[in-house]
Design a protein around this motif. Structure first.
Motif, PDB file in Angstrom:
ATOM      1  N   SER A   1     -22.806  68.352 -25.422  1.00 12.53           N
ATOM      2  CA  SER A   1     -22.626  67.154 -26.709  1.00 12.53           C
ATOM      3  C   SER A   1     -23.546  66.258 -26.280  1.00 12.53           C
ATOM      4  O   SER A   1     -24.125  66.271 -25.089  1.00 12.53           O
ATOM      5  CB  SER A   1     -21.292  66.729 -26.502  1.00 12.53           C
ATOM      6  OG  SER A   1     -20.281  67.784 -26.874  1.00 12.53           O
ATOM      7  N   GLY A   2     -24.106  65.459 -27.268  1.00  8.00           N
ATOM      8  CA  GLY A   2     -24.867  64.231 -27.096  1.00  8.00           C
ATOM      9  C   GLY A   2     -26.410  64.524 -26.942  1.00  8.00           C
ATOM     10  O   GLY A   2     -26.805  65.773 -27.114  1.00  8.00           O
ATOM     11  N   GLU A   3     -26.934  63.607 -26.841  1.00  4.70           N
ATOM     12  CA  GLU A   3     -28.555  63.470 -26.763  1.00  4.70           C
ATOM     13  C   GLU A   3     -28.950  63.455 -25.391  1.00  4.70           C
ATOM     14  O   GLU A   3     -28.967  62.149 -24.892  1.00  4.70           O
ATOM     15  CB  GLU A   3     -29.087  62.477 -27.804  1.00  4.70           C
ATOM     16  CG  GLU A   3     -30.560  62.437 -27.635  1.00  4.70           C
ATOM     17  CD  GLU A   3     -31.690  63.785 -27.799  1.00  4.70           C
ATOM     18  OE1 GLU A   3     -32.496  63.859 -26.958  1.00  4.70           O
ATOM     19  OE2 GLU A   3     -31.389  64.235 -28.778  1.00  4.70           O
ATOM     20  N   PRO A   4     -29.594  64.174 -24.705  1.00  3.01           N
ATOM     21  CA  PRO A   4     -29.906  64.066 -23.057  1.00  3.01           C
ATOM     22  C   PRO A   4     -30.919  63.049 -23.010  1.00  3.01           C
ATOM     23  O   PRO A   4     -30.998  62.446 -21.919  1.00  3.01           O
ATOM     24  CB  PRO A   4     -30.367  65.470 -22.784  1.00  3.01           C
ATOM     25  CG  PRO A   4     -30.786  66.185 -24.000  1.00  3.01           C
ATOM     26  CD  PRO A   4     -29.755  65.618 -25.286  1.00  3.01           C
ATOM     27  N   MET A   5     -31.790  62.779 -23.963  1.00  2.06           N
ATOM     28  CA  MET A   5     -32.802  61.766 -23.884  1.00  2.06           C
ATOM     29  C   MET A   5     -32.277  60.310 -23.628  1.00  2.06           C
ATOM     30  O   MET A   5     -32.965  59.539 -23.354  1.00  2.06           O
ATOM     31  CB  MET A   5     -34.000  61.820 -25.028  1.00  2.06           C
ATOM     32  CG  MET A   5     -34.497  63.253 -25.003  1.00  2.06           C
ATOM     33  SD  MET A   5     -35.567  63.662 -23.632  1.00  2.06           S
ATOM     34  CE  MET A   5     -36.528  62.443 -23.500  1.00  2.06           C
TER      35      MET A   5
ATOM     36  N   PHE B   1     -33.729  71.903 -22.243  1.00  2.00           N
ATOM     37  CA  PHE B   1     -32.899  70.993 -23.076  1.00  2.00           C
ATOM     38  C   PHE B   1     -33.034  70.899 -24.427  1.00  2.00           C
ATOM     39  O   PHE B   1     -34.122  71.239 -25.006  1.00  2.00           O
ATOM     40  CB  PHE B   1     -32.869  69.448 -22.366  1.00  2.00           C
ATOM     41  CG  PHE B   1     -34.130  68.669 -22.573  1.00  2.00           C
ATOM     42  CD1 PHE B   1     -34.232  68.002 -23.866  1.00  2.00           C
ATOM     43  CD2 PHE B   1     -35.330  68.839 -21.882  1.00  2.00           C
ATOM     44  CE1 PHE B   1     -35.110  67.239 -24.324  1.00  2.00           C
ATOM     45  CE2 PHE B   1     -36.392  67.945 -22.105  1.00  2.00           C
ATOM     46  CZ  PHE B   1     -36.210  67.359 -23.403  1.00  2.00           C
ATOM     47  N   SER B   2     -31.927  70.633 -25.042  1.00  2.00           N
ATOM     48  CA  SER B   2     -31.923  70.591 -26.476  1.00  2.00           C
ATOM     49  C   SER B   2     -31.953  69.079 -26.874  1.00  2.00           C
ATOM     50  O   SER B   2     -31.363  68.206 -26.301  1.00  2.00           O
ATOM     51  CB  SER B   2     -30.914  71.271 -27.299  1.00  2.00           C
ATOM     52  OG  SER B   2     -30.741  72.718 -27.004  1.00  2.00           O
ATOM     53  N   THR B   3     -32.623  68.822 -28.189  1.00  2.00           N
ATOM     54  CA  THR B   3     -32.730  67.377 -28.444  1.00  2.00           C
ATOM     55  C   THR B   3     -32.908  67.363 -30.224  1.00  2.00           C
ATOM     56  O   THR B   3     -33.314  68.194 -30.583  1.00  2.00           O
ATOM     57  CB  THR B   3     -33.950  66.762 -27.816  1.00  2.00           C
ATOM     58  OG1 THR B   3     -34.192  65.333 -28.357  1.00  2.00           O
ATOM     59  CG2 THR B   3     -35.228  67.495 -27.966  1.00  2.00           C
ATOM     60  N   ASN B   4     -32.489  66.117 -30.631  1.00  2.00           N
ATOM     61  CA  ASN B   4     -32.694  66.238 -31.811  1.00  2.00           C
ATOM     62  C   ASN B   4     -34.203  65.512 -32.154  1.00  2.00           C
ATOM     63  O   ASN B   4     -34.476  65.232 -33.444  1.00  2.00           O
ATOM     64  CB  ASN B   4     -31.630  65.217 -32.638  1.00  2.00           C
ATOM     65  CG  ASN B   4     -31.663  63.668 -32.146  1.00  2.00           C
ATOM     66  OD1 ASN B   4     -32.581  63.333 -31.596  1.00  2.00           O
ATOM     67  ND2 ASN B   4     -30.469  63.209 -31.862  1.00  2.00           N
ATOM     68  N   GLY B   5     -34.685  65.133 -31.286  1.00  2.00           N
ATOM     69  CA  GLY B   5     -36.331  64.916 -31.601  1.00  2.00           C
ATOM     70  C   GLY B   5     -36.556  63.583 -31.947  1.00  2.00           C
ATOM     71  O   GLY B   5     -37.547  63.191 -32.315  1.00  2.00           O
TER      72      GLY B   5
END
Length: 224
Positions: free
Chosen positions: A54-58, A79-83
């Motif tokens: 869950s969440g945004e790792p950045m 990792f996955s991000t919304n950018g």
């Protein structure tokens, strides 16, 4: 057991209606993973880990340090991000092995022009699922994730996979028990046995997307 994903935080800079973290059953306290937790994990059987859940790792203030520590342990990291945090993303993209940027139809695609970046469109490349926990799948999923991997939430809870957003299925906590004691413990084994016998284990019967780690195995085969 391998570690499929490490949740560095469940905080996010977006509130998407289709995200499971917005569902009542999946809500939990927000927080950020402490660096000391990484050393409590047995990484001996893991060669690649995704910083996602869950969440945004950045949003994690020590995200670069986390990646560096994991690299020193011999791990490849993605990792996955919304950018949305583009400047922070450009700073870290040189030290990770791969990045998945998730875009929806309401924003312009993020294009970073890098070989280790995979851009996927939500609802197209990656289906938006029913996270209501009210609709069960017609066919019980066949998933190797459950017997080969576990995931770790920011507060040290060890859970089956990225479907365990809430706290209904927790095998143990790394601040209170050893990693191997958890994965070979009663809670984990009972969960696996219920899945093998196609009994209700509180999670799999609602899963629309078995074998989630297969996505990242495919990407790793491309990027090496």
């Amino acid at each position: 057991m391998k570690i499929y994903q490490l949740e560095v935080t469940n905080a996010c800079n977006m509130k998407c209606d289709f995200c499971p973290s917005q569902q009542e059953w999946a809500r939990r306290e927000y927080g950020f993973m402490a660096m000391k937790l990484i050393d409590k994990i047995d990484w001996s059987d893991t060669e690649y880990v995704e910083l996602q859940f869950s969440g945004e790792p950045m949003l994690h203030m020590k995200i670069e340090l986390i990646v560096e520590v994991l690299h020193r342990k011999g791990l490849k990291v993605g990792f996955s991000t919304n950018g949305l945090l583009k400047s922070e993303l450009c700073a870290i993209i040189n030290i990770v092995n791969c990045v998945t940027v998730n875009n929806d139809t309401f924003r312009d695609p993020v294009f970073l022009g890098r070989d280790n970046v995979y851009v996927q469109s939500l609802g197209k490349d990656f289906p938006i699922e029913d996270y209501s926990h009210s609709i069960k799948v017609e066919k019980y999923p066949v998933c190797s994730t459950l017997v080969n991997y576990v995931s770790i939430q920011w507060d040290g809870d060890v859970v089956p996979c990225c479907k365990a957003h809430g706290k209904s299925v927790v095998f143990g906590n790394l601040y209170r028990a050893d990693f191997k004691d958890i994965v070979f413990g009663r809670e984990h084994l009972n969960f696996i046995n219920k899945y093998a016998d196609k009994r209700d284990n509180g999670l799999c019967e609602y899963c629309q997307y078995p074998n989630p780690h297969k996505i990242h195995e495919k990407l790793r085969s491309i990027w090496g």
